[in-house]
Design a protein around this motif. Structure first.
Motif, PDB file in Angstrom:
ATOM      1  N   VAL A  63       0.852  -1.181   0.000  1.00  0.00           N
ATOM      2  CA  VAL A  63       0.000   0.000   0.000  1.00  0.00           C
ATOM      3  C   VAL A  63       0.892   1.236   0.000  1.00  0.00           C
ATOM      4  O   VAL A  63       2.013   1.205   0.536  1.00  0.00           O
ATOM      5  CB  VAL A  63      -0.950   0.006   1.231  1.00  0.00           C
ATOM      6  CG1 VAL A  63      -0.159  -0.003   2.535  1.00  0.00           C
ATOM      7  CG2 VAL A  63      -1.906   1.188   1.189  1.00  0.00           C
ATOM      8  N   ASP A  64       0.440   2.312  -0.615  1.00  0.00           N
ATOM      9  CA  ASP A  64       1.203   3.560  -0.641  1.00  0.00           C
ATOM     10  C   ASP A  64       1.004   4.335   0.660  1.00  0.00           C
ATOM     11  O   ASP A  64      -0.001   4.173   1.364  1.00  0.00           O
ATOM     12  CB  ASP A  64       0.778   4.408  -1.832  1.00  0.00           C
ATOM     13  CG  ASP A  64       1.240   3.816  -3.155  1.00  0.00           C
ATOM     14  OD1 ASP A  64       2.191   3.017  -3.135  1.00  0.00           O
ATOM     15  OD2 ASP A  64       0.654   4.163  -4.200  1.00  0.00           O
ATOM     16  N   ASP A  65       1.941   5.231   0.963  1.00  0.00           N
ATOM     17  CA  ASP A  65       1.903   5.953   2.239  1.00  0.00           C
ATOM     18  C   ASP A  65       0.942   7.132   2.243  1.00  0.00           C
ATOM     19  O   ASP A  65       0.842   7.852   3.250  1.00  0.00           O
ATOM     20  CB  ASP A  65       3.315   6.427   2.624  1.00  0.00           C
ATOM     21  CG  ASP A  65       3.910   7.392   1.612  1.00  0.00           C
ATOM     22  OD1 ASP A  65       3.251   7.691   0.589  1.00  0.00           O
ATOM     23  OD2 ASP A  65       5.052   7.864   1.841  1.00  0.00           O
ATOM     24  N   ASP A  66       0.220   7.355   1.138  1.00  0.00           N
ATOM     25  CA  ASP A  66      -0.800   8.406   1.109  1.00  0.00           C
ATOM     26  C   ASP A  66      -2.194   7.807   0.900  1.00  0.00           C
ATOM     27  O   ASP A  66      -3.073   8.427   0.292  1.00  0.00           O
ATOM     28  CB  ASP A  66      -0.488   9.444   0.032  1.00  0.00           C
ATOM     29  CG  ASP A  66      -0.313   8.823  -1.354  1.00  0.00           C
ATOM     30  OD1 ASP A  66      -0.343   7.577  -1.464  1.00  0.00           O
ATOM     31  OD2 ASP A  66      -0.139   9.585  -2.326  1.00  0.00           O
ATOM     32  N   VAL A  67      -2.378   6.594   1.410  1.00  0.00           N
ATOM     33  CA  VAL A  67      -3.658   5.883   1.318  1.00  0.00           C
ATOM     34  C   VAL A  67      -4.122   5.541   2.717  1.00  0.00           C
ATOM     35  O   VAL A  67      -3.323   5.132   3.565  1.00  0.00           O
ATOM     36  CB  VAL A  67      -3.509   4.595   0.475  1.00  0.00           C
ATOM     37  CG1 VAL A  67      -4.785   3.761   0.514  1.00  0.00           C
ATOM     38  CG2 VAL A  67      -3.134   4.941  -0.965  1.00  0.00           C
ATOM     39  N   HIS A  68      -5.424   5.709   2.975  1.00  0.00           N
ATOM     40  CA  HIS A  68      -5.981   5.320   4.281  1.00  0.00           C
ATOM     41  C   HIS A  68      -6.460   3.875   4.219  1.00  0.00           C
ATOM     42  O   HIS A  68      -7.115   3.461   3.250  1.00  0.00           O
ATOM     43  CB  HIS A  68      -7.146   6.224   4.677  1.00  0.00           C
ATOM     44  CG  HIS A  68      -7.741   5.862   5.998  1.00  0.00           C
ATOM     45  ND1 HIS A  68      -8.809   5.001   6.126  1.00  0.00           N
ATOM     46  CD2 HIS A  68      -7.398   6.220   7.261  1.00  0.00           C
ATOM     47  CE1 HIS A  68      -9.100   4.849   7.400  1.00  0.00           C
ATOM     48  NE2 HIS A  68      -8.269   5.581   8.113  1.00  0.00           N
ATOM     49  N   VAL A  69      -6.145   3.097   5.264  1.00  0.00           N
ATOM     50  CA  VAL A  69      -6.484   1.674   5.292  1.00  0.00           C
ATOM     51  C   VAL A  69      -7.223   1.337   6.576  1.00  0.00           C
ATOM     52  O   VAL A  69      -6.859   1.813   7.660  1.00  0.00           O
ATOM     53  CB  VAL A  69      -5.206   0.810   5.201  1.00  0.00           C
ATOM     54  CG1 VAL A  69      -5.561  -0.677   5.288  1.00  0.00           C
ATOM     55  CG2 VAL A  69      -4.451   1.105   3.911  1.00  0.00           C
TER      56      VAL A  69
END
Length: 412
Positions: free
Chosen positions: A247-253
């Motif tokens: 996952v990218d570091d500018d995505v909310h999970v």
């Protein structure tokens, strides 16, 4: 009298003929293998003992592994809920695992017979460790400290909670970063510092530094394919998990929702999960996502094969093993999501398109959360991530994130 003598001579001649025939037959047997002694089975086994010993690389424990997988499946499904379809999926999963290990064993055997050392990635398959549920690698750059802090402050557990997440839920979370100066973060506990292939490992509290003998992984968009390949091979070598997530570091999970989504596919062999797309192949230099190898995809106007968008995707253990074993010959395209999809094109892989892995941010993810359809991941398509994520991810987390207790009550 003469008549009797003639008859007696014929009798003697016949006797000599029979004796000569019998002698010829016996002589013939002596020069064939019909009279040779057949070695006993124990002699054959003794003669081949050394060879068999070198071939026994991963055979031991196969039966017990199948039994473990079957028992785990029954715990998930329950004896009463088990169906023929469930049993078939469970069997396919077990067969897939064995096929992967047998392939690795064959490669290791060839290395031994040639007198070469066994590659590290093959040793990993032979010597399995504690089973985790999933490993989440957060792709980041060494100059993205603020993004990492914003993730730590929102959806990523810290301190004892992160440790508890690993021990109780089998979920490992690390930032995945290339070469750079990260000494200012050496007291944190969630970093995976990648420098190509894992031959040397240095641990921080949350950092894991990986280095090859001759080269370092350098951060940059054009290096994302190499970084992605190295991440999966590295994570597979360190954690024996059912799923590996990028996952990218500018995505909310939402971690619990992600876990529940993956758990539905845990009995399927070779799964590739994400928001599948097939965008155009851009052949004009200078444009964003330009494809230098556009000619491989046909003429102008062609599209890529179906692959998961790069913001978040997951692969099963078997596919991570495949990448680990074949990492030196897997081709890298300029776009990392295209590269990953290309590695699975010729394999028997199930592509799972799940739109919960690519929700929009506010108000899209909030509406879905209120309707009881919580998103796995949220980002803005226009920015290929959350626009101004350092400032906005906290609001997205407050309005679209699952309750903190959800992850601790979840059973995967």
């Amino acid at each position: 009298m003469s008549s009797k003598s003639k008859g007696g001579g014929d009798t003697v001649a016949r006797r000599w003929t029979l004796l000569l025939c019998l002698g010829s037959f016996v002589t013939g047997l002596l020069f064939t293998n019909r009279m040779w002694t057949v070695p006993e089975a124990k002699d054959i086994i003794r003669a081949n003992k050394a060879k068999e010993h070198r071939e026994e690389l991963v055979v031991e424990g196969y039966y017990s592994k199948i039994m473990d997988q079957k028992e785990e499946a029954r715990k998930i499904l329950g004896e009463e809920g088990s169906t023929t379809e469930d049993d078939l999926q469970m069997l396919n999963k077990a067969i897939s695992n064995l096929e992967m290990e047998l392939a690795a064993a064959k490669m290791a055997q060839e290395s031994i017979l040639k007198g070469s050392p066994i590659p590290q990635e093959l040793k990993v398959i032979k010597t399995r460790r504690h089973k985790y549920f999933m490993v989440i690698g957060i792709n980041t750059a060494f100059n993205s400290r603020k993004r990492r802090d914003s993730v730590r402050d929102t959806w990523m557990p810290q301190g004892e909670k992160r440790k508890k997440l690993e021990e109780e839920k089998g979920i490992v979370i690390r930032f995945v970063i290339g070469h750079g100066n990260t000494r200012h973060e050496s007291t944190t506990q969630d970093m995976l510092l990648i420098l190509a292939v894992p031959l040397l490992v240095e641990f921080w509290i949350d950092q894991l530094k990986l280095r090859t003998k001759s080269m370092n992984h350098v951060e940059g968009y054009l290096e994302l394919s190499a970084k992605t390949k190295t991440y999966f091979a590295t994570a597979f070598s360190l954690w024996d998990a059912e799923f590996y997530v990028k996952v990218d570091d500018d995505v909310h999970v939402n971690i619990a929702t992600l876990g529940n989504t993956l758990a539905r596919h845990r009995l399927k062999p070779r799964v590739y999960i994400g928001c599948m797309k097939c965008g155009p192949v851009l052949a004009r230099k200078g444009v964003r996502y330009y494809e230098p190898e556009h000619w491989k995809f046909g003429g102008d106007g062609n599209k890529y094969f179906r692959h998961a968008t790069g913001q978040l995707y997951a692969i099963s253990n078997e596919l991570a093993a495949y990448i680990s074993i074949n990492q030196h010959i897997l081709h890298k395209y300029v776009n990392e999501d295209v590269s990953l999809g290309s590695w699975f094109i010729g394999l028997d892989v199930e592509h799972i398109d799940d739109r919960k892995l690519c929700c929009g941010t506010l108000p899209d993810c909030e509406w879905k959360a209120q309707a009881g359809n919580t998103c796995v991941a949220s980002f803005d398509w226009s920015c290929s991530g959350i626009c101004d994520s350092v400032d906005r991810i906290k609001e997205v987390h407050q309005r679209c994130g699952e309750n903190e207790s959800t992850i601790w009550n979840a059973v995967f």
